[in-house]
Motif scaffolding. Structure first.
Motif, PDB file in Angstrom:
ATOM      1  N   GLY A 116       0.795  -1.231   0.000  1.00 19.23           N
ATOM      2  CA  GLY A 116       0.000   0.000   0.000  1.00 19.23           C
ATOM      3  C   GLY A 116       0.822   1.271   0.000  1.00 19.23           C
ATOM      4  O   GLY A 116       0.270   2.370   0.041  1.00 19.23           O
ATOM      5  N   LYS A 117       2.147   1.143  -0.063  1.00 19.57           N
ATOM      6  CA  LYS A 117       3.022   2.309  -0.052  1.00 19.57           C
ATOM      7  C   LYS A 117       3.636   2.526  -1.437  1.00 19.57           C
ATOM      8  O   LYS A 117       3.888   1.580  -2.172  1.00 19.57           O
ATOM      9  CB  LYS A 117       4.139   2.117   0.977  1.00 19.57           C
ATOM     10  CG  LYS A 117       3.652   1.971   2.409  1.00 19.57           C
ATOM     11  CD  LYS A 117       4.823   1.750   3.358  1.00 19.57           C
ATOM     12  CE  LYS A 117       4.341   1.581   4.791  1.00 19.57           C
ATOM     13  NZ  LYS A 117       5.481   1.331   5.734  1.00 19.57           N
ATOM     14  N   LEU A 118       3.880   3.801  -1.761  1.00 24.53           N
ATOM     15  CA  LEU A 118       4.519   4.114  -3.024  1.00 24.53           C
ATOM     16  C   LEU A 118       6.004   3.780  -2.963  1.00 24.53           C
ATOM     17  O   LEU A 118       6.698   4.220  -2.050  1.00 24.53           O
ATOM     18  CB  LEU A 118       4.361   5.603  -3.347  1.00 24.53           C
ATOM     19  CG  LEU A 118       3.055   6.042  -4.010  1.00 24.53           C
ATOM     20  CD1 LEU A 118       3.089   7.541  -4.247  1.00 24.53           C
ATOM     21  CD2 LEU A 118       2.830   5.311  -5.308  1.00 24.53           C
ATOM     22  N   PRO A 119       6.506   3.016  -3.926  1.00 27.89           N
ATOM     23  CA  PRO A 119       7.937   2.712  -3.932  1.00 27.89           C
ATOM     24  C   PRO A 119       8.750   3.975  -4.241  1.00 27.89           C
ATOM     25  O   PRO A 119       8.256   4.911  -4.868  1.00 27.89           O
ATOM     26  CB  PRO A 119       8.083   1.693  -5.063  1.00 27.89           C
ATOM     27  CG  PRO A 119       6.697   1.238  -5.370  1.00 27.89           C
ATOM     28  CD  PRO A 119       5.796   2.362  -5.016  1.00 27.89           C
ATOM     29  N   ILE A 120       9.981   3.987  -3.794  1.00 26.31           N
ATOM     30  CA  ILE A 120      10.906   5.048  -4.153  1.00 26.31           C
ATOM     31  C   ILE A 120      11.806   4.504  -5.251  1.00 26.31           C
ATOM     32  O   ILE A 120      12.539   3.541  -5.045  1.00 26.31           O
ATOM     33  CB  ILE A 120      11.742   5.492  -2.937  1.00 26.31           C
ATOM     34  CG1 ILE A 120      10.827   6.066  -1.859  1.00 26.31           C
ATOM     35  CG2 ILE A 120      12.789   6.520  -3.356  1.00 26.31           C
ATOM     36  CD1 ILE A 120      11.547   6.420  -0.571  1.00 26.31           C
ATOM     37  N   TYR A 121      11.727   5.098  -6.432  1.00 21.38           N
ATOM     38  CA  TYR A 121      12.529   4.636  -7.554  1.00 21.38           C
ATOM     39  C   TYR A 121      13.789   5.487  -7.686  1.00 21.38           C
ATOM     40  O   TYR A 121      13.837   6.629  -7.250  1.00 21.38           O
ATOM     41  CB  TYR A 121      11.711   4.676  -8.846  1.00 21.38           C
ATOM     42  CG  TYR A 121      10.568   3.690  -8.844  1.00 21.38           C
ATOM     43  CD1 TYR A 121      10.797   2.338  -9.069  1.00 21.38           C
ATOM     44  CD2 TYR A 121       9.265   4.101  -8.584  1.00 21.38           C
ATOM     45  CE1 TYR A 121       9.753   1.415  -9.045  1.00 21.38           C
ATOM     46  CE2 TYR A 121       8.218   3.188  -8.556  1.00 21.38           C
ATOM     47  CZ  TYR A 121       8.467   1.851  -8.787  1.00 21.38           C
ATOM     48  OH  TYR A 121       7.434   0.951  -8.751  1.00 21.38           O
ATOM     49  N   GLY A 122      14.800   4.910  -8.288  1.00 16.16           N
ATOM     50  CA  GLY A 122      16.053   5.618  -8.466  1.00 16.16           C
ATOM     51  C   GLY A 122      17.049   5.350  -7.376  1.00 16.16           C
ATOM     52  O   GLY A 122      18.153   5.902  -7.386  1.00 16.16           O
ATOM     53  N   GLU A 123      16.699   4.501  -6.410  1.00 16.02           N
ATOM     54  CA  GLU A 123      17.621   4.108  -5.351  1.00 16.02           C
ATOM     55  C   GLU A 123      17.825   2.597  -5.409  1.00 16.02           C
ATOM     56  O   GLU A 123      16.888   1.858  -5.675  1.00 16.02           O
ATOM     57  CB  GLU A 123      17.064   4.482  -3.971  1.00 16.02           C
ATOM     58  CG  GLU A 123      16.889   5.973  -3.761  1.00 16.02           C
ATOM     59  CD  GLU A 123      16.373   6.291  -2.362  1.00 16.02           C
ATOM     60  OE1 GLU A 123      16.121   5.333  -1.610  1.00 16.02           O
ATOM     61  OE2 GLU A 123      16.215   7.482  -2.051  1.00 16.02           O
ATOM     62  N   THR A 124      19.036   2.152  -5.166  1.00 14.88           N
ATOM     63  CA  THR A 124      19.325   0.711  -5.235  1.00 14.88           C
ATOM     64  C   THR A 124      19.697   0.150  -3.866  1.00 14.88           C
ATOM     65  O   THR A 124      20.345  -0.876  -3.761  1.00 14.88           O
ATOM     66  CB  THR A 124      20.465   0.444  -6.231  1.00 14.88           C
ATOM     67  OG1 THR A 124      21.609   1.238  -5.867  1.00 14.88           O
ATOM     68  CG2 THR A 124      20.050   0.784  -7.639  1.00 14.88           C
ATOM     69  N   ILE A 125      19.280   0.841  -2.813  1.00 12.22           N
ATOM     70  CA  ILE A 125      19.531   0.341  -1.460  1.00 12.22           C
ATOM     71  C   ILE A 125      18.752  -0.962  -1.250  1.00 12.22           C
ATOM     72  O   ILE A 125      17.598  -1.095  -1.661  1.00 12.22           O
ATOM     73  CB  ILE A 125      19.096   1.388  -0.420  1.00 12.22           C
ATOM     74  CG1 ILE A 125      19.919   2.680  -0.613  1.00 12.22           C
ATOM     75  CG2 ILE A 125      19.280   0.869   0.996  1.00 12.22           C
ATOM     76  CD1 ILE A 125      19.464   3.823   0.245  1.00 12.22           C
ATOM     77  N   ASP A 126      19.383  -1.949  -0.629  1.00 13.53           N
ATOM     78  CA  ASP A 126      18.760  -3.250  -0.391  1.00 13.53           C
ATOM     79  C   ASP A 126      18.296  -3.893  -1.694  1.00 13.53           C
ATOM     80  O   ASP A 126      17.237  -4.515  -1.756  1.00 13.53           O
ATOM     81  CB  ASP A 126      17.574  -3.131   0.579  1.00 13.53           C
ATOM     82  CG  ASP A 126      18.006  -2.646   1.947  1.00 13.53           C
ATOM     83  OD1 ASP A 126      17.240  -1.892   2.557  1.00 13.53           O
ATOM     84  OD2 ASP A 126      19.120  -3.017   2.385  1.00 13.53           O
ATOM     85  N   ALA A 127      19.077  -3.716  -2.753  1.00 18.07           N
ATOM     86  CA  ALA A 127      18.700  -4.245  -4.061  1.00 18.07           C
ATOM     87  C   ALA A 127      18.682  -5.767  -4.066  1.00 18.07           C
ATOM     88  O   ALA A 127      19.551  -6.417  -3.490  1.00 18.07           O
ATOM     89  CB  ALA A 127      19.672  -3.742  -5.123  1.00 18.07           C
ATOM     90  N   GLU A 128      17.667  -6.310  -4.715  1.00 22.10           N
ATOM     91  CA  GLU A 128      17.561  -7.761  -4.893  1.00 22.10           C
ATOM     92  C   GLU A 128      18.018  -8.094  -6.310  1.00 22.10           C
ATOM     93  O   GLU A 128      17.354  -7.741  -7.284  1.00 22.10           O
ATOM     94  CB  GLU A 128      16.116  -8.233  -4.692  1.00 22.10           C
ATOM     95  CG  GLU A 128      15.941  -9.732  -4.865  1.00 22.10           C
ATOM     96  CD  GLU A 128      14.489 -10.176  -4.706  1.00 22.10           C
ATOM     97  OE1 GLU A 128      14.222 -11.360  -4.928  1.00 22.10           O
ATOM     98  OE2 GLU A 128      13.643  -9.342  -4.358  1.00 22.10           O
ATOM     99  N   ARG A 129      19.137  -8.732  -6.425  1.00 25.45           N
ATOM    100  CA  ARG A 129      19.700  -9.041  -7.738  1.00 25.45           C
ATOM    101  C   ARG A 129      18.880 -10.125  -8.429  1.00 25.45           C
ATOM    102  O   ARG A 129      18.500 -11.118  -7.817  1.00 25.45           O
ATOM    103  CB  ARG A 129      21.145  -9.492  -7.595  1.00 25.45           C
ATOM    104  CG  ARG A 129      21.836  -9.778  -8.920  1.00 25.45           C
ATOM    105  CD  ARG A 129      23.307 -10.088  -8.713  1.00 25.45           C
ATOM    106  NE  ARG A 129      23.955 -10.462  -9.953  1.00 25.45           N
ATOM    107  CZ  ARG A 129      24.392  -9.616 -10.867  1.00 25.45           C
ATOM    108  NH1 ARG A 129      24.231  -8.323 -10.658  1.00 25.45           N
ATOM    109  NH2 ARG A 129      24.980 -10.022 -11.970  1.00 25.45           N
TER     110      ARG A 129
END
Length: 283
Positions: free
Chosen positions: A234-247
């Motif tokens: 239910g929350k808007l994602p924050i795009y443009g950040e790769t913190i905690d990225a899932e490869r």
């Protein structure tokens, strides 16, 4: 181990950003309007939240832009630039893909359109492109945002537009004396996050072909997109950040797949694998 999906019998295509370069034209139009108010150029980190989401998406745009316009006023300004869509061009790989799916598969496929845009705007964008006109000549299989049957329907990321496309495809299949097509026998081609999520909710398989700008801001969130869970909390994602990225790791055949193997990420339709979807191409 996931069960092998059945061969594809129907393909459903989004239009803007999937078949033609109109997403770049939309961005140009938005930037022209934003410049009137001294606002910066429209970034993909915001467009990722707005693209293909109808009125809700436009409101997200306005919330970011902070311009003194209502949604209706913004749409009026957009319409003043619609002539720019006459310059729409096919994206790489589209012409060959459509020609192959339309005429060169061992078993005939149903090709349909499911676009949030209106029918008249579709005509403006594509009437000068013969390969689109030929591949989608059966207008019974067209579904647009202003379609009468879509009047009470929910927009992407809800599945309504794809389910209506499947309904019409099955009506055509019935007239041809063919068995009903199941959702898992449908392959959706999409460029937007909302479109991928809508296809997943419809129970269909999907090929995600994001704009390079969208792909860049989605780094680390590719699996969330492919699984249709970008806004599951239910929350808007924050795009443009790769913190905690899932490869996302390539599968054994080199393709970039969702965990359940029902969604695939490719950078261009030139890279589409017919064999992976049970499609035999004839010479």
């Amino acid at each position: 181990m996931n069960e092998q999906p059945p061969p594809v019998r129907a393909c459903i295509f989004d239009v803007d950003g999937t078949l033609i370069n109109s997403e770049d034209i939309y961005t140009d139009i938005y930037n022209r309007i934003l410049s009137e108010y001294g606002r910066p150029a429209y970034p993909w980190r915001i467009k990722a939240r707005q693209q293909s989401r109808g009125t809700a998406g436009t409101q997200r745009l306005l919330d970011w832009a902070q311009v003194p316009l209502t949604i209706a006023e913004w749409k009026t300004k957009e319409k003043k630039h619609t002539h720019l869509f006459k310059n729409s061009k096919l994206l790489p790989g589209v012409e060959e893909l459509l020609a192959t799916l339309f005429t060169r598969t061992s078993l005939p496929l149903y090709l349909s359109l499911a676009s949030s845009a209106g029918a008249r705007l579709f005509a403006l964008k594509t009437s000068h492109i013969p390969s689109i006109t030929a591949a989608f000549a059966d207008t019974r299989l067209h579904v647009f945002g202003d379609d009468p049957e879509m009047s009470d329907s929910r927009k992407k990321p809800e599945p309504d537009i794809f389910l209506l496309a499947l309904k019409r495809t099955n009506e055509a299949a019935k007239q041809n004396g063919e068995e009903e097509i199941d959702a898992k026998e449908c392959l959706v081609f999409e460029d937007s996050i909302a479109g991928v999520e809508a296809a997943r909710r419809a129970g269909m398989r999907v090929v995600w072909v994001p704009h390079p700008g969208l792909a860049e801001v989605c780094k680390g969130k590719e699996m969330d997109v492919l699984m249709g869970r970008t806004e599951a909390d239910g929350k808007l994602p924050i795009y443009g950040e790769t913190i905690d990225a899932e490869r996302i790791e390539p599968a054994e055949d080199g393709r970039l797949l969702s965990v359940d193997r029902l969604a695939e990420l490719i950078t261009s339709l030139e890279d589409f694998s017919y064999e992976a979807y049970g499609l035999q191409v004839t010479k």
